[in-house]
Every structure is written in C-alpha cells, then in structure tokens.
Design a protein around this motif. Structure first.
Motif, PDB file in Angstrom:
ATOM      1  N   UNK A   1       1.323  -1.055   0.254  1.00 43.01           N
ATOM      2  CA  UNK A   1       0.003  -0.077   0.182  1.00 43.01           C
ATOM      3  C   UNK A   1       0.656   1.471   0.139  1.00 43.01           C
ATOM      4  N   UNK A   2       1.951   1.273   0.441  1.00 43.81           N
ATOM      5  CA  UNK A   2       2.611   2.844   0.550  1.00 43.81           C
ATOM      6  C   UNK A   2       3.260   2.408  -0.641  1.00 43.81           C
ATOM      7  N   UNK A   3       3.529   1.614  -1.240  1.00 46.41           N
ATOM      8  CA  UNK A   3       4.513   2.080  -2.715  1.00 46.41           C
ATOM      9  C   UNK A   3       3.534   2.366  -3.316  1.00 46.41           C
ATOM     10  N   UNK A   4       2.038   1.611  -2.946  1.00 45.50           N
ATOM     11  CA  UNK A   4       0.988   1.655  -4.132  1.00 45.50           C
ATOM     12  C   UNK A   4       1.508   3.826  -4.242  1.00 45.50           C
ATOM     13  N   UNK A   5       1.102   4.413  -2.427  1.00 43.15           N
ATOM     14  CA  UNK A   5       0.523   5.210  -2.746  1.00 43.15           C
ATOM     15  C   UNK A   5       1.545   6.263  -2.435  1.00 43.15           C
TER      16      UNK A   5
ATOM     17  N   UNK B   1      13.529  11.384 -16.562  1.00 43.95           N
ATOM     18  CA  UNK B   1      14.774  10.567 -15.812  1.00 43.95           C
ATOM     19  C   UNK B   1      14.861  11.490 -14.795  1.00 43.95           C
ATOM     20  N   UNK B   2      14.998  12.256 -14.962  1.00 39.39           N
ATOM     21  CA  UNK B   2      14.841  12.642 -13.028  1.00 39.39           C
ATOM     22  C   UNK B   2      13.795  12.420 -12.290  1.00 39.39           C
ATOM     23  N   UNK B   3      12.669  11.668 -12.280  1.00 33.85           N
ATOM     24  CA  UNK B   3      11.672  11.202 -11.879  1.00 33.85           C
ATOM     25  C   UNK B   3      11.930  10.091 -12.011  1.00 33.85           C
ATOM     26  N   UNK B   4      12.243   9.125 -13.057  1.00 33.65           N
ATOM     27  CA  UNK B   4      12.742   8.030 -12.156  1.00 33.65           C
ATOM     28  C   UNK B   4      13.511   7.673 -11.368  1.00 33.65           C
ATOM     29  N   UNK B   5      14.627   8.139 -11.209  1.00 32.10           N
ATOM     30  CA  UNK B   5      15.699   7.901 -10.737  1.00 32.10           C
ATOM     31  C   UNK B   5      15.211   8.102  -8.742  1.00 32.10           C
ATOM     32  N   UNK B   6      14.575   9.834  -9.159  1.00 27.01           N
ATOM     33  CA  UNK B   6      13.791  10.257  -7.588  1.00 27.01           C
ATOM     34  C   UNK B   6      12.347   9.040  -7.035  1.00 27.01           C
ATOM     35  N   UNK B   7      12.035   7.875  -8.197  1.00 25.62           N
ATOM     36  CA  UNK B   7      11.258   7.292  -7.419  1.00 25.62           C
ATOM     37  C   UNK B   7      11.798   6.260  -7.320  1.00 25.62           C
ATOM     38  N   UNK B   8      12.705   5.836  -7.719  1.00 26.90           N
ATOM     39  CA  UNK B   8      13.660   4.507  -7.239  1.00 26.90           C
ATOM     40  C   UNK B   8      14.165   4.925  -5.984  1.00 26.90           C
ATOM     41  N   UNK B   9      14.815   5.652  -6.035  1.00 27.83           N
ATOM     42  CA  UNK B   9      15.306   5.533  -4.285  1.00 27.83           C
ATOM     43  C   UNK B   9      14.402   6.145  -3.320  1.00 27.83           C
ATOM     44  N   UNK B  10      12.759   7.006  -3.399  1.00 25.61           N
ATOM     45  CA  UNK B  10      12.112   6.887  -2.791  1.00 25.61           C
ATOM     46  C   UNK B  10      11.352   5.125  -2.005  1.00 25.61           C
ATOM     47  N   UNK B  11      11.373   4.698  -2.807  1.00 26.94           N
ATOM     48  CA  UNK B  11      10.877   3.263  -3.314  1.00 26.94           C
ATOM     49  C   UNK B  11      12.069   1.901  -2.687  1.00 26.94           C
ATOM     50  N   UNK B  12      12.976   1.950  -2.626  1.00 24.00           N
ATOM     51  CA  UNK B  12      14.282   1.823  -2.281  1.00 24.00           C
ATOM     52  C   UNK B  12      14.118   1.877  -0.802  1.00 24.00           C
TER      53      UNK B  12
ATOM     54  N   UNK C   1      11.823   3.072   1.062  1.00 20.68           N
ATOM     55  CA  UNK C   1      10.704   3.145   2.003  1.00 20.68           C
ATOM     56  C   UNK C   1      10.294   1.811   1.955  1.00 20.68           C
ATOM     57  N   UNK C   2      11.254   0.817   1.617  1.00 18.27           N
ATOM     58  CA  UNK C   2      11.068  -0.295   1.313  1.00 18.27           C
ATOM     59  C   UNK C   2      11.786  -0.584   3.005  1.00 18.27           C
ATOM     60  N   UNK C   3      13.441  -0.589   3.028  1.00 19.61           N
ATOM     61  CA  UNK C   3      13.898  -0.808   3.771  1.00 19.61           C
ATOM     62  C   UNK C   3      13.780  -0.449   5.301  1.00 19.61           C
ATOM     63  N   UNK C   4      12.823   0.650   5.179  1.00 22.41           N
ATOM     64  CA  UNK C   4      12.136   1.764   6.416  1.00 22.41           C
ATOM     65  C   UNK C   4      11.633   0.488   6.527  1.00 22.41           C
ATOM     66  N   UNK C   5      10.459  -0.349   6.157  1.00 21.38           N
ATOM     67  CA  UNK C   5       9.524  -1.170   6.584  1.00 21.38           C
ATOM     68  C   UNK C   5       9.746  -2.447   6.640  1.00 21.38           C
ATOM     69  N   UNK C   6      11.619  -2.462   5.964  1.00 21.76           N
ATOM     70  CA  UNK C   6      11.684  -3.813   6.374  1.00 21.76           C
ATOM     71  C   UNK C   6      12.392  -3.892   8.263  1.00 21.76           C
ATOM     72  N   UNK C   7      12.680  -2.603   8.033  1.00 23.13           N
ATOM     73  CA  UNK C   7      13.311  -2.534   9.880  1.00 23.13           C
ATOM     74  C   UNK C   7      12.433  -2.112  10.655  1.00 23.13           C
TER      75      UNK C   7
END
Length: 413
Positions: free
Chosen positions: A27-31, A98-109, A111-117
């Motif tokens: 749900x967080x990734x979709x958001x 391209x800047x959007x893709x780079x920013x989105x990938x950084x944010x998703x990574x 967020x996923x790391x935060x959820x894993x912790x």
C-alpha cells in the motif's frame, strides 16, 4: 525462546504480523507512485516555466529567481509555447522523465528498507513479549497440572494486568481444589472408618442372634424357660442393632446438614421431663432415682425434640453406669452469660485418661459398659447440641460418678 517459536499460536501471530507488514509495504509503494506522479508533474511545470523565462530573459539574476520564487503563469505559458511542438508538457508520461525515475526509485528503496527495519523491530518486540506471556502460561499450566495431580501450590505474584487476574483465578481454583481434595480424602477416610466400625458393632449381635437361632433349631425339645430366655436375648440383640442403625442414620443426617433445627422459646424443665420419660421404667427396675431439679422459669431458644434426644442419650449413659439404688439428677444454673444444664450420677465414674475420648463414635469401656451399649449415644448427643449452639464437657472420677455439663450461650438465644 526456541520453545516459544514452536508454539502454534506464536507462529500464527508472527505470520499475521508479516502479512500485515507486506500489505502495508504494498500500500505504501502504491501511495508513493501516486504521489511521485504529482511530484513529476510539478517538476515538469517548473522546468517548462524555467525554459519560458530563459527564452524571454537575458538577465541571469532574473533567471535565478525562478528557483526560489513561485512559478508565474506568464513564464509557464511562454515555456509551454516553446516546448509543446516537441511533445514536452505536464501530461507527458513520467516514465520518460529520467529525473522522476531516479527519484522514484530512491524513494521506493528507502521506503522498503524502512518497512523492513520496522518489521524486524515489531517481530523482535512481539517475540520477546509473547515469549514472556507464553512462559507465564506454561508456568500456570504446570501449576494447574500439579493441582490436578494432588499437589496444589499457590502461584507466585505476577505483574498486574490480565495475567494477574488469571493468576488470581487459578490460585482460587487451586485453593478450592485443594480443599475439595482434602475434604474428599477426609470423606473417604470417614466412610472407611464408619464401615469398619459398623461392621465391628454388628458382628457381635448378629453372631449372638445366629447362635440363639441355631440352638433353638437344633433342640426343638428345649425347655420352654430356656427358649424364652434365648428369645429375650435375641430381642435385646435386635434392639441393639436397631439402636445402632437409628443412631447412625441420625448422625448421617446431622453431618450432611439435612436436619434444620426448629428453634423456639422452650421451657428447659419440660425438655428434661420429655427426655426422662422413656427411661423411667428402666430406672425403676434398677431402683435408680431419676429426678429433675431444673427451675420452670428457665427458657431457651432451642429445638425441643432434638435437645430431648441429646438429653435422653446422656440419661441412658448415666443409667448404664449407675449401680442399684443410685441417683441421677438433672440440674440447671442460670448465669449472666450462660445457662448450664448438668446430668449428674453417682455411678462408677471414669478414669481421667478416658475423658478426651468418650465423645468419639463407638468409644466404650469393654470392662464396664454393658453389652447392650454400642458407644454412639454420647457422640450423637454432642452433634445435636452443637447444632443448637451448645457445648458439652464431662467431669468424672472413678467411684465418684460423672457430671455432664451442657453450656448454652445466652447471646445465641
């Protein structure tokens, strides 16, 4: 900890937590994707406005203000007119930016790391907390099994809360089960002793009856006088058996609480006369003086019928221990706190070593008590008097008779 991990409830709880964390991550990734599209549109609008200002301005200072000032509609329209022919606008696919893709990938990574912790922290906290809870539950279960096996032990104090409430409930259960088991053991021992005593008490009269009947059957030509004597002896043994059975039935009813004493103000003198009446003929045969010296004015709140039963047992006991020409007196003393009723005889008396046992069931002196005695009268009298809130004790000495003293407390009237 390993034992807790093997617990099915623990496994189910951890699986549920993992599933909820996965759902929260998805749900967080979709958001994030949705929000990033808005960010991409805003970034594209900013870039279009910057291109528009750069096409109309030569002053670098004015161009630099675009990074801090709000976007003006004029700059945006100028940039839009400049870039639209090349397909650059706010509606373009963000994936082409391209800047959007780079920013989105950084944010998703991130967020996923935060959820894993966060998942790891939650799992660790749950493991520690549930391990403590399941350890306490195992301890409680062990204590309950010990109580079920006949070894009840009170539980140690646990922190306040639901576990404390559970502990208190189990302690109450253990305490009651302990009392129940003790009561059950006492009842079993009582029944065992009772059956043994009854068997012993019935053995003698039944053997005598069998002997008398066999003698009369084997000697049909027996002298009438001897036959009559055997019949009288048989009648006495039957009376003894009847007394034993009736006494045991009364004791059982008293001990089971099935008898409700009907207390009402009653003249103590009338109760004494009622108790003496059935034994007057026996006293006359033994030439024993049986008299009541109880004042008519003394009144007690008692069950007259059962109190007369208790007094009758005391009178019967006194007659059995009295000699020819003896005396039995019933007296009463009215004091400030109590009324004391005494049954006094001048019979054979008792040794001091016997006094602690005379109210025990089936206790009797074989050397002095008549064979018709079954040793239940005094025990029954004590039980009846206890139901009427009275106490009884005895004073006696060999050759000087006995005095049974019944004490009624006036505060219980």
């Amino acid at each position: 900890m390993n034992q807790s991990l093997k617990n099915p409830q623990m496994k189910k709880t951890l699986i549920r937590i993992t599933l909820w964390m996965l759902l929260a991550t998805v749900a967080g990734c979709i958001l994030f994707v949705g929000l990033s599209k808005l960010q991409a549109a805003q970034m594209m609008r900013q870039n279009i406005a910057m291109a528009g200002r750069m096409s109309t301005e030569d002053d670098a200072q004015n161009i630099a203000k675009l990074f801090t000032d709000p976007i003006s509609e004029q700059d945006y329209e100028a940039g839009k007119a400049l870039l639209s022919p090349y397909g650059v606008n706010v509606e373009m696919d963000p994936s082409l930016y391209q800047p959007y893709q780079s920013l989105l990938m950084q944010q998703l990574i991130g967020f996923c790391f935060l959820m894993l912790v966060l998942w790891g922290i939650v799992m660790l906290c749950c493991l520690r907390g549930m391990h403590g809870i399941f350890s306490q539950i195992r301890s409680l279960s062990s204590r309950v099994r010990q109580a079920a096996d006949g070894n009840p032990k009170m539980l140690p104090a646990i922190n306040e809360g639901d576990m404390q409430s559970l502990e208190n409930s189990i302690n109450l259960l253990v305490e009651r089960s302990g009392f129940g088991m003790e009561s059950l053991q006492a009842d079993k021992m009582f029944l065992k002793n009772l059956l043994s005593d009854i068997s012993h008490q019935l053995k003698t009269p039944l053997a005598a009856l069998q002997l008398y009947s066999d003698l009369m059957l084997d000697h049909p030509d027996m002298e009438p006088a001897q036959r009559e004597e055997f019949l009288q002896q048989s009648s006495q043994q039957l009376a003894r058996i009847d007394w034993l059975i009736q006494g045991m039935l009364k004791m059982a009813r008293l001990e089971s609480g099935s008898i409700l004493m009907q207390r009402k103000p009653t003249s103590l003198s009338s109760v004494a006369l009622s108790a003496m009446s059935p034994f007057q003929a026996m006293a006359d045969l033994k030439k024993v003086s049986l008299v009541s010296q109880i004042p008519d004015a003394i009144s007690l709140n008692i069950d007259a019928e059962w109190t007369a039963e208790a007094l009758g047992n005391l009178i019967k006991n006194a007659l059995e221990h009295s000699h020819q020409g003896g005396h039995i007196r019933l007296t009463a003393k009215d004091t400030a706190m109590t009324v004391q009723l005494s049954v006094i005889d001048d019979g054979e008396g008792m040794e001091s070593t016997e006094l602690p046992y005379i109210f025990e069931r089936f206790y009797r002196k074989q050397s002095q008590v008549k064979s018709s005695s079954v040793g239940i009268g005094l025990s029954l009298a004590k039980a009846i008097l206890a139901e009427n809130d009275a106490d009884i004790y005895v004073k006696s000495a060999p050759g000087h008779g006995s005095e049974f003293v019944i004490t009624f407390l006036k505060k219980s009237f």
